[in-house]
Scaffold this motif. Structure first.
Motif, PDB file in Angstrom:
ATOM      1  N   VAL A   1       0.822  -1.209   0.000  1.00 25.68           N
ATOM      2  CA  VAL A   1       0.000   0.000   0.000  1.00 25.68           C
ATOM      3  C   VAL A   1       0.857   1.260   0.000  1.00 25.68           C
ATOM      4  CG1 VAL A   1      -1.721   1.310   1.294  1.00 25.68           C
ATOM      5  CG2 VAL A   1      -1.953  -1.176   1.080  1.00 25.68           C
ATOM      6  N   GLN A   2       1.921   1.285   0.801  1.00 19.98           N
ATOM      7  CA  GLN A   2       2.774   2.476   0.841  1.00 19.98           C
ATOM      8  C   GLN A   2       3.423   2.734  -0.514  1.00 19.98           C
ATOM      9  OE1 GLN A   2       3.163   4.793   3.375  1.00 19.98           O
ATOM     10  NE2 GLN A   2       4.213   5.910   1.726  1.00 19.98           N
ATOM     11  N   SER A   3       3.745   1.674  -1.240  1.00 24.64           N
ATOM     12  CA  SER A   3       4.343   1.859  -2.565  1.00 24.64           C
ATOM     13  C   SER A   3       3.357   2.516  -3.518  1.00 24.64           C
ATOM     14  CB  SER A   3       4.824   0.513  -3.132  1.00 24.64           C
ATOM     15  OG  SER A   3       3.755  -0.253  -3.662  1.00 24.64           O
ATOM     16  N   LEU A   4       2.056   2.273  -3.312  1.00 27.60           N
ATOM     17  CA  LEU A   4       1.033   2.921  -4.133  1.00 27.60           C
ATOM     18  C   LEU A   4       0.963   4.408  -3.838  1.00 27.60           C
ATOM     19  CD1 LEU A   4      -2.002   0.475  -4.216  1.00 27.60           C
ATOM     20  CD2 LEU A   4      -0.450   1.074  -6.056  1.00 27.60           C
ATOM     21  N   ILE A   5       1.081   4.751  -2.570  1.00 31.54           N
ATOM     22  CA  ILE A   5       1.102   6.171  -2.196  1.00 31.54           C
ATOM     23  C   ILE A   5       2.319   6.848  -2.819  1.00 31.54           C
ATOM     24  CG2 ILE A   5       1.271   7.771  -0.245  1.00 31.54           C
ATOM     25  CD1 ILE A   5      -0.189   5.611   1.428  1.00 31.54           C
ATOM     26  N   ASN A   6       3.477   6.183  -2.721  1.00 29.64           N
ATOM     27  CA  ASN A   6       4.694   6.727  -3.335  1.00 29.64           C
ATOM     28  C   ASN A   6       4.527   6.864  -4.842  1.00 29.64           C
ATOM     29  OD1 ASN A   6       5.833   6.674  -0.785  1.00 29.64           O
ATOM     30  ND2 ASN A   6       6.997   4.793  -1.147  1.00 29.64           N
ATOM     31  N   LEU A   7       3.939   5.843  -5.474  1.00 28.48           N
ATOM     32  CA  LEU A   7       3.768   5.859  -6.924  1.00 28.48           C
ATOM     33  C   LEU A   7       2.872   7.017  -7.349  1.00 28.48           C
ATOM     34  CD1 LEU A   7       4.420   4.330  -9.562  1.00 28.48           C
ATOM     35  CD2 LEU A   7       2.292   3.052  -9.231  1.00 28.48           C
ATOM     36  N   THR A   8       1.805   7.235  -6.610  1.00 32.49           N
ATOM     37  CA  THR A   8       0.915   8.352  -6.918  1.00 32.49           C
ATOM     38  C   THR A   8       1.675   9.670  -6.875  1.00 32.49           C
ATOM     39  OG1 THR A   8      -0.994   7.161  -6.034  1.00 32.49           O
ATOM     40  CG2 THR A   8      -1.193   9.552  -6.225  1.00 32.49           C
ATOM     41  N   ASN A   9       2.506   9.852  -5.868  1.00 33.75           N
ATOM     42  CA  ASN A   9       3.280  11.086  -5.747  1.00 33.75           C
ATOM     43  C   ASN A   9       4.328  11.222  -6.855  1.00 33.75           C
ATOM     44  OD1 ASN A   9       1.886  11.994  -3.453  1.00 33.75           O
ATOM     45  ND2 ASN A   9       3.212  10.810  -2.081  1.00 33.75           N
ATOM     46  N   ILE A  10       4.891  10.092  -7.288  1.00 33.05           N
ATOM     47  CA  ILE A  10       5.828  10.116  -8.420  1.00 33.05           C
ATOM     48  C   ILE A  10       5.104  10.561  -9.681  1.00 33.05           C
ATOM     49  CG2 ILE A  10       7.187   8.648  -9.965  1.00 33.05           C
ATOM     50  CD1 ILE A  10       7.933   6.994  -7.447  1.00 33.05           C
ATOM     51  N   TYR A  11       3.915  10.016  -9.910  1.00 36.45           N
ATOM     52  CA  TYR A  11       3.141  10.410 -11.087  1.00 36.45           C
ATOM     53  C   TYR A  11       2.797  11.893 -11.047  1.00 36.45           C
ATOM     54  CZ  TYR A  11       2.455   5.477 -12.372  1.00 36.45           C
ATOM     55  OH  TYR A  11       2.637   4.179 -12.759  1.00 36.45           O
ATOM     56  N   LYS A  12       2.426  12.388  -9.875  1.00 34.94           N
ATOM     57  CA  LYS A  12       2.131  13.812  -9.733  1.00 34.94           C
ATOM     58  C   LYS A  12       3.353  14.659 -10.087  1.00 34.94           C
ATOM     59  CE  LYS A  12      -1.550  13.746  -6.217  1.00 34.94           C
ATOM     60  NZ  LYS A  12      -2.469  14.682  -6.924  1.00 34.94           N
ATOM     61  N   LYS A  13       4.506  14.227  -9.651  1.00 39.22           N
ATOM     62  CA  LYS A  13       5.749  14.942  -9.944  1.00 39.22           C
ATOM     63  C   LYS A  13       6.017  14.937 -11.455  1.00 39.22           C
ATOM     64  CE  LYS A  13       9.838  16.776  -8.965  1.00 39.22           C
ATOM     65  NZ  LYS A  13       9.978  18.189  -8.547  1.00 39.22           N
ATOM     66  N   ILE A  14       5.841  13.793 -12.099  1.00 37.34           N
ATOM     67  CA  ILE A  14       6.049  13.704 -13.546  1.00 37.34           C
ATOM     68  C   ILE A  14       5.093  14.646 -14.272  1.00 37.34           C
ATOM     69  CG2 ILE A  14       5.788  12.171 -15.550  1.00 37.34           C
ATOM     70  CD1 ILE A  14       6.806   9.872 -13.753  1.00 37.34           C
ATOM     71  N   ILE A  15       3.820  14.644 -13.857  1.00 38.93           N
ATOM     72  CA  ILE A  15       2.818  15.497 -14.499  1.00 38.93           C
ATOM     73  C   ILE A  15       3.158  16.981 -14.329  1.00 38.93           C
ATOM     74  CG2 ILE A  15       0.401  16.235 -14.358  1.00 38.93           C
ATOM     75  CD1 ILE A  15      -0.244  13.272 -13.627  1.00 38.93           C
ATOM     76  N   ARG A  16       3.583  17.377 -13.153  1.00 39.61           N
ATOM     77  CA  ARG A  16       3.882  18.787 -12.890  1.00 39.61           C
ATOM     78  C   ARG A  16       5.142  19.248 -13.628  1.00 39.61           C
ATOM     79  NH1 ARG A  16       2.857  18.113  -6.405  1.00 39.61           N
ATOM     80  NH2 ARG A  16       0.557  18.007  -6.498  1.00 39.61           N
ATOM     81  N   ASP A  17       6.154  18.378 -13.657  1.00 36.45           N
ATOM     82  CA  ASP A  17       7.425  18.771 -14.260  1.00 36.45           C
ATOM     83  C   ASP A  17       7.447  18.631 -15.775  1.00 36.45           C
ATOM     84  OD1 ASP A  17       8.155  19.223 -11.692  1.00 36.45           O
ATOM     85  OD2 ASP A  17       9.809  17.782 -11.623  1.00 36.45           O
ATOM     86  N   PHE A  18       6.483  17.919 -16.334  1.00 34.53           N
ATOM     87  CA  PHE A  18       6.528  17.638 -17.781  1.00 34.53           C
ATOM     88  C   PHE A  18       6.377  18.914 -18.601  1.00 34.53           C
ATOM     89  CE2 PHE A  18       4.862  16.090 -21.882  1.00 34.53           C
ATOM     90  CZ  PHE A  18       5.844  15.165 -22.187  1.00 34.53           C
ATOM     91  N   ARG A  19       5.780  19.944 -18.026  1.00 34.09           N
ATOM     92  CA  ARG A  19       5.596  21.203 -18.774  1.00 34.09           C
ATOM     93  C   ARG A  19       6.935  21.821 -19.162  1.00 34.09           C
ATOM     94  NH1 ARG A  19       2.374  24.027 -14.009  1.00 34.09           N
ATOM     95  NH2 ARG A  19       1.724  21.869 -13.886  1.00 34.09           N
ATOM     96  N   SER A  20       8.002  21.464 -18.461  1.00 33.24           N
ATOM     97  CA  SER A  20       9.334  21.974 -18.806  1.00 33.24           C
ATOM     98  C   SER A  20      10.186  20.918 -19.504  1.00 33.24           C
ATOM     99  CB  SER A  20      10.051  22.471 -17.539  1.00 33.24           C
ATOM    100  OG  SER A  20      10.200  21.402 -16.599  1.00 33.24           O
ATOM    101  N   TYR A  21       9.580  19.792 -19.842  1.00 34.24           N
ATOM    102  CA  TYR A  21      10.320  18.705 -20.508  1.00 34.24           C
ATOM    103  C   TYR A  21      10.639  19.123 -21.940  1.00 34.24           C
ATOM    104  CZ  TYR A  21      11.332  14.052 -22.436  1.00 34.24           C
ATOM    105  OH  TYR A  21      11.917  12.974 -23.035  1.00 34.24           O
ATOM    106  N   GLU A  22      11.864  18.964 -22.346  1.00 34.52           N
ATOM    107  CA  GLU A  22      12.264  19.333 -23.714  1.00 34.52           C
ATOM    108  C   GLU A  22      12.970  18.161 -24.370  1.00 34.52           C
ATOM    109  OE1 GLU A  22      14.661  22.786 -23.518  1.00 34.52           O
ATOM    110  OE2 GLU A  22      13.068  24.072 -22.739  1.00 34.52           O
TER     111      GLU A  22
END
Length: 386
Positions: free
Chosen positions: A365-386
């Motif tokens: 279960v904790q890995s799912l919480i971590n995974l969700t936060n990783i996905y959020k980070k990817i989504i937020r940072d992707f706007r600067s992905y080049e």
């Protein structure tokens, strides 16, 4: 019902959603029963606008229930074991938990400068009809990075967050053996007969020798994987008083990145020729070998170098949330092979779990919480992905 549920969640999160029909409703025979199968479709969703898209892709199906479950496989059962919460259930690891992490990650995220796309596909555990159909559309044309919450099925050395950089390819080959029948009571005395089952068994041993001598390893830095080859099925004869004149078997081959699927058939035909030359099989035996018929293309192996900008971007997101990572190459084929063949950098970042396709399938279960936060980070940072 799963597709409808996911559709509703995506709409509630502000996505434009459509259904992509994959198969019409039909009746099929399964384990002696006629089962009505409703139409099957992919759920495709997008949000915001931009020239480039980030894709999260996951499959909605599971395998069937195997014998030996200690809990109800159709219920999410959470137990505390060794100080951590473990969730049991059919598809808990492969990959209902991954779909849940995607839904949780996108729930309150504002997207700008790019499109965020979600593809929830059907049939990955069978012939990948869903992803093959997806590839026929223009939905993926602007996707420059794809993330899948698949299982991290490689030789793990740590408990760090797994990032799967590629997968083996896979194809199957059907060997058909034809002999000469006679009355079974004359099997010893009839010199004109050729027992197809006997010849098949002898040829299989020759193929097994090939399997055992064909080990090939692909390595890149500290990441490596070894190929696989084994006989997965054989049959022949009708268990009646006749020397059988037909037999067959299937070779299952997994390929690493420095192997070629197209040349394998020629190799196998050469091995059959050797069996004749070395008198391993009767010269009157007729042997044919061909790729096993399948309704979708075989999967080719793929690998993305850790030096690739997509890998560096995802790794930075993973490390900022989870603290560390472990690279690997997946043992099995999956929908990711098909996206990668289209030229889309495709990475697997999934939860920590085990026993997929088995009783007591579980996810941490904790890995799912971590995974969700990783996905959020990817989504937020992707706007600067080049």
């Amino acid at each position: 019902k799963i597709a409808e549920y996911l559709e509703g969640k995506l709409i509630a999160s502000g996505f434009t959603v459509k259904r992509q029909l994959v198969q019409e409703a039909t009746n099929v025979s399964y384990k002696g029963n006629i089962i009505e199968i409703p139409e099957r479709y992919n759920i495709l969703a997008s949000k915001s606008a931009g020239n480039n898209s980030l894709l999260f892709i996951g499959h909605m199906d599971t395998v069937d229930v195997k014998e030996g479950w200690e809990t109800n496989p159709f219920e999410a059962v959470i137990k505390t074991e060794n100080g951590r919460q473990i969730l049991y259930g059919l598809g808990a690891n492969d990959m209902k938990s991954g779909l849940a992490a995607i839904l949780a990650a996108i729930e309150d995220e504002d997207i700008s400068n790019y499109q965020l796309k979600i593809a929830f596909v059907c049939d990955e555990e069978f012939w990948s009809y869903g992803t093959v159909k997806l590839l026929e559309s223009n939905f993926l044309d602007d996707v420059i990075l794809a993330i899948s919450p698949e299982i991290g099925d490689f030789n793990r050395k740590t408990s760090n967050q797994a990032i799967v950089l590629g997968r083996m390819g896979r194809s199957e080959y059907l060997f058909e053996i034809t002999g000469i029948a006679c009355h079974g009571a004359q099997a010893r005395t009839n010199k004109e007969s050729v027992n197809a089952v006997h010849e098949s068994v002898k040829l299989q041993q020759h193929i097994i020798n090939y399997c055992n001598s064909n080990a090939k390893t692909f390595s890149h830095g500290g990441v490596s994987i070894i190929n696989s080859a084994y006989i997965s099925h054989h049959q022949g004869g009708k268990a009646i008083l006749s020397v059988p004149d037909k037999a067959s078997f299937i070779l299952d081959r997994s390929f690493v990145m420095n192997e070629n699927l197209e040349s394998e058939l020629s190799t196998l035909k050469r091995i059959v020729a050797e069996a004749y030359e070395k008198k391993i099989i009767d010269s009157r035996t007729i042997v044919s070998v061909k790729p096993r018929n399948r309704p979708t293309p075989a999967c080719k192996p793929y690998f993305i170098s850790p030096e690739h900008k997509a890998v560096k971007f995802v790794t930075n997101c993973v490390d900022s949330v989870a603290g560390s990572h472990e690279y690997g190459i997946g043992y099995s084929v999956a929908d990711e092979n098909r996206l990668a063949e289209k030229g889309i950098p495709t990475l697997v970042v999934g939860p920590l779990g085990s026993r997929s396709h088995s009783p007591q399938e579980w996810v941490d279960v904790q890995s799912l919480i971590n995974l969700t936060n990783i996905y959020k980070k990817i989504i937020r940072d992707f706007r600067s992905y080049e």
